[in-house]
Design a protein around this motif. Structure first.
Motif, PDB file in Angstrom:
ATOM      1  N   THR A  57       0.860  -1.173   0.000  1.00 20.98           N
ATOM      2  CA  THR A  57       0.000   0.000   0.000  1.00 20.98           C
ATOM      3  C   THR A  57       0.902   1.230   0.000  1.00 20.98           C
ATOM      4  O   THR A  57       2.129   1.108  -0.113  1.00 20.98           O
ATOM      5  CB  THR A  57      -0.951   0.010   1.211  1.00 20.98           C
ATOM      6  OG1 THR A  57      -1.938   1.041   1.042  1.00 20.98           O
ATOM      7  CG2 THR A  57      -0.207   0.281   2.510  1.00 20.98           C
ATOM      8  N   TYR A  59       1.517   5.280   1.881  1.00 21.10           N
ATOM      9  CA  TYR A  59       1.123   6.225   2.924  1.00 21.10           C
ATOM     10  C   TYR A  59       1.875   7.531   2.720  1.00 21.10           C
ATOM     11  O   TYR A  59       2.865   7.592   1.977  1.00 21.10           O
ATOM     12  CB  TYR A  59       1.368   5.651   4.321  1.00 21.10           C
ATOM     13  CG  TYR A  59       2.818   5.505   4.733  1.00 21.10           C
ATOM     14  CD1 TYR A  59       3.424   6.416   5.587  1.00 21.10           C
ATOM     15  CD2 TYR A  59       3.586   4.431   4.270  1.00 21.10           C
ATOM     16  CE1 TYR A  59       4.738   6.276   5.976  1.00 21.10           C
ATOM     17  CE2 TYR A  59       4.899   4.275   4.663  1.00 21.10           C
ATOM     18  CZ  TYR A  59       5.473   5.193   5.518  1.00 21.10           C
ATOM     19  OH  TYR A  59       6.786   5.054   5.904  1.00 21.10           O
ATOM     20  N   PRO A 104      -4.971  -1.628   5.461  1.00 23.37           N
ATOM     21  CA  PRO A 104      -5.898  -0.500   5.392  1.00 23.37           C
ATOM     22  C   PRO A 104      -7.060  -0.752   4.443  1.00 23.37           C
ATOM     23  O   PRO A 104      -6.972  -1.567   3.521  1.00 23.37           O
ATOM     24  CB  PRO A 104      -5.013   0.654   4.895  1.00 23.37           C
ATOM     25  CG  PRO A 104      -3.890  -0.012   4.178  1.00 23.37           C
ATOM     26  CD  PRO A 104      -3.649  -1.304   4.892  1.00 23.37           C
ATOM     27  N   THR A 106      -9.540   0.205   1.442  1.00 25.22           N
ATOM     28  CA  THR A 106      -9.317   0.928   0.184  1.00 25.22           C
ATOM     29  C   THR A 106     -10.458   1.910  -0.077  1.00 25.22           C
ATOM     30  O   THR A 106     -11.226   1.785  -1.033  1.00 25.22           O
ATOM     31  CB  THR A 106      -9.170  -0.044  -1.000  1.00 25.22           C
ATOM     32  OG1 THR A 106     -10.291  -0.948  -1.011  1.00 25.22           O
ATOM     33  CG2 THR A 106      -7.888  -0.846  -0.891  1.00 25.22           C
ATOM     34  N   THR A 110      -6.648   5.513  -0.652  1.00 21.81           N
ATOM     35  CA  THR A 110      -5.881   4.333  -0.279  1.00 21.81           C
ATOM     36  C   THR A 110      -5.991   3.244  -1.345  1.00 21.81           C
ATOM     37  O   THR A 110      -7.092   2.912  -1.785  1.00 21.81           O
ATOM     38  CB  THR A 110      -6.365   3.781   1.064  1.00 21.81           C
ATOM     39  OG1 THR A 110      -6.314   4.830   2.056  1.00 21.81           O
ATOM     40  CG2 THR A 110      -5.486   2.619   1.520  1.00 21.81           C
ATOM     41  N   VAL A 157     -10.258   9.811   3.445  1.00 22.24           N
ATOM     42  CA  VAL A 157      -9.582   8.685   4.080  1.00 22.24           C
ATOM     43  C   VAL A 157      -8.152   8.681   3.571  1.00 22.24           C
ATOM     44  O   VAL A 157      -7.921   8.688   2.364  1.00 22.24           O
ATOM     45  CB  VAL A 157     -10.268   7.342   3.750  1.00 22.24           C
ATOM     46  CG1 VAL A 157      -9.552   6.200   4.462  1.00 22.24           C
ATOM     47  CG2 VAL A 157     -11.744   7.380   4.133  1.00 22.24           C
ATOM     48  N   GLU A 158      -7.192   8.662   4.489  1.00 22.37           N
ATOM     49  CA  GLU A 158      -5.789   8.758   4.088  1.00 22.37           C
ATOM     50  C   GLU A 158      -4.923   7.975   5.057  1.00 22.37           C
ATOM     51  O   GLU A 158      -5.175   7.949   6.266  1.00 22.37           O
ATOM     52  CB  GLU A 158      -5.345  10.225   4.101  1.00 22.37           C
ATOM     53  CG  GLU A 158      -3.966  10.470   3.527  1.00 22.37           C
ATOM     54  CD  GLU A 158      -3.962  10.486   2.007  1.00 22.37           C
ATOM     55  OE1 GLU A 158      -3.741   9.417   1.426  1.00 22.37           O
ATOM     56  OE2 GLU A 158      -4.170  11.557   1.422  1.00 22.37           O
ATOM     57  N   CYS A 159      -3.905   7.314   4.537  1.00 19.12           N
ATOM     58  CA  CYS A 159      -2.886   6.674   5.366  1.00 19.12           C
ATOM     59  C   CYS A 159      -1.743   7.664   5.553  1.00 19.12           C
ATOM     60  O   CYS A 159      -1.180   8.159   4.563  1.00 19.12           O
ATOM     61  CB  CYS A 159      -2.377   5.390   4.718  1.00 19.12           C
ATOM     62  SG  CYS A 159      -3.605   4.070   4.644  1.00 19.12           S
ATOM     63  N   GLN A 174      -4.340   4.762   9.427  1.00 13.88           N
ATOM     64  CA  GLN A 174      -5.338   5.214   8.455  1.00 13.88           C
ATOM     65  C   GLN A 174      -6.317   6.130   9.174  1.00 13.88           C
ATOM     66  O   GLN A 174      -6.940   5.744  10.164  1.00 13.88           O
ATOM     67  CB  GLN A 174      -6.069   4.040   7.816  1.00 13.88           C
ATOM     68  CG  GLN A 174      -6.990   4.467   6.676  1.00 13.88           C
ATOM     69  CD  GLN A 174      -7.520   3.274   5.883  1.00 13.88           C
ATOM     70  OE1 GLN A 174      -7.848   2.242   6.451  1.00 13.88           O
ATOM     71  NE2 GLN A 174      -7.595   3.426   4.575  1.00 13.88           N
ATOM     72  N   GLU A 175      -6.470   7.321   8.653  1.00 17.59           N
ATOM     73  CA  GLU A 175      -7.308   8.347   9.267  1.00 17.59           C
ATOM     74  C   GLU A 175      -8.602   8.531   8.474  1.00 17.59           C
ATOM     75  O   GLU A 175      -8.592   8.685   7.254  1.00 17.59           O
ATOM     76  CB  GLU A 175      -6.537   9.666   9.319  1.00 17.59           C
ATOM     77  CG  GLU A 175      -7.332  10.831   9.869  1.00 17.59           C
ATOM     78  CD  GLU A 175      -6.565  12.141   9.750  1.00 17.59           C
ATOM     79  OE1 GLU A 175      -7.208  13.197   9.649  1.00 17.59           O
ATOM     80  OE2 GLU A 175      -5.326  12.088   9.749  1.00 17.59           O
TER      81      GLU A 175
END
Length: 256
Positions: A57, A59, A104, A106, A110, A157-159, A174-175
Motif C-alpha cells: 500500500t 502512505y 488499510p 481501500t 488508499t 480517508v488517508e494513510c 489510516q485516518e
C-alpha cells in the motif's frame, strides 16, 4: 542461437512471464486471498528459484515541510520450491495467504495491491500487479454508520505516517475524516478525525479528535505530537458496537 536466446532472456527478452489470478478481488482484513499463479515459459529453459507474492500500500510521509507518498510492503509470501520452466511450458501454482489484520481499507486515496514476482538467477525478475479492494471491517463500518447518524459525512480517508507512540507493526495509521452535514453539531465542529486500530481478536483502539476549526491536511497527527488534550483514546470491543453511537456522542459533545 541457443546462447543468443539465453542472453536475451537474461535481460527479459523472450524470458518467462508470470500472471497471478485471484479468485476474488474484494476482501476484508484478516480474510484469506486465494488464487493461482501461472508461469509461462519463454524461449529458453529457466530455473525459477522462488515465486513471491508481496502485499503493498502507500502512505503519506512528511520531510522538510514536504509531503510525498511512500510505498510500503505489508507482508511477503513465498509460494513455491525451486523448479525449471521449459520453453513454451505453462505451470499453474495455487496459493493462499491471509490479509494482515492491519491492512488499510481501500477508501478515498488508499490503494492496496499484490505484486507477484519470479526470482530468476542472473536474469530480470518478471512481475505482475493486481489491485484488490479491502472492505471495512465491522468496527470501521459501525464507526462510519454512527457518524452518519450523528450528522457527519466521510470527507477523506488517508494513510499517514504516525508518531512513534502510536505505531504498532506499521509506521502509519489510516485516518477517517468527517465533517458536519447538518444536525446538532453543524456550526459547532469543523471536522472529526478517527483512527481505528486492531488491538486483539475482537478489540480495537479508537483515537478521536474533535476540531473546532479546520486545520487542513495533517492537522490531526501534528497535534498528536503535541499531546493535544482534545485527543481521546478509547478501547472498544465488538460487543460494545451497539453502544458506539453513544460513545462517540459523549466524546463529541464534550469537546464541541
Amino acid at each position: 542461437m541457443a546462447l543468443f536466446n539465453k542472453a536475451l532472456a537474461r535481460i527479459g527478452i523472450g524470458a518467462a512471464r508470470v500472471d497471478a489470478k485471484l479468485v476474488n478481488d474484494e476482501f476484508r482484513a484478516g480474510e484469506k486471498i486465494e488464487g493461482i499463479v501461472e508461469v509461462y515459459g519463454g524461449n529458453v529453459e529457466q530455473k525459477i528459484d522462488s515465486i513471491y507474492l508481496r502485499l503493498f500500500t502507500t502512505y503519506v510521509k512528511e520531510r522538510d515541510d514536504k509531503k510525498y507518498k511512500q510505498d510500503i510492503e505489508l507482508n511477503t509470501f513465498k509460494i513455491n520450491d525451486p523448479f525449471t520452466i521449459q520453453p513454451s511450458e505453462t505451470k499453474s501454482i495455487p496459493f493462499t495467504f491471509q490479509l494482515p489484520d492491519d491492512t488499510p481499507v481501500t477508501l478515498g486515496r488508499t490503494r492496496v495491491w499484490v505484486a507477484t514476482s519470479l526470482d530468476i538467477k542472473d536474469a530480470v525478475d518478471p512481475s505482475d500487479i493486481d489491485h484488490v479492494k479491502v472492505l471495512p471491517n465491522l468496527m470501521v463500518t459501525s464507526a462510519i454508520e454512527a457518524m452518519e447518524q450523528l450528522g457527519f459525512r466521510l470527507r477523506q480517508v488517508e494513510c499517514e505516517e504516525a508518531p512513534r507512540r502510536m505505531r504498532k507493526r506499521l509506521p502509519f495509521v489510516q485516518e477517517f475524516e468527517f465533517v458536519p452535514s447538518g444536525g446538532l453539531y453543524a456550526g459547532k465542529v469543523d471536522e472529526i478525525e478517527i483512527i481505528v486500530q486492531p488491538s486483539g481478536l475482537h478489540d480495537y483502539d479508537l483515537f478521536i479528535e474533535v476540531d473546532r476549526r479546520a486545520r487542513g491536511f495533517g492537522g490531526f497527527l501534528s497535534e498528536m505530537l503535541d499531546a493535544d488534550e482534545s485527543l481521546v483514546h478509547v478501547h472498544v470491543s465488538e460487543k460494545e458496537i451497539p453502544q458506539l453511537k453513544n460513545i462517540l456522542t459523549n466524546i463529541i459533545s464534550r469537546y464541541s
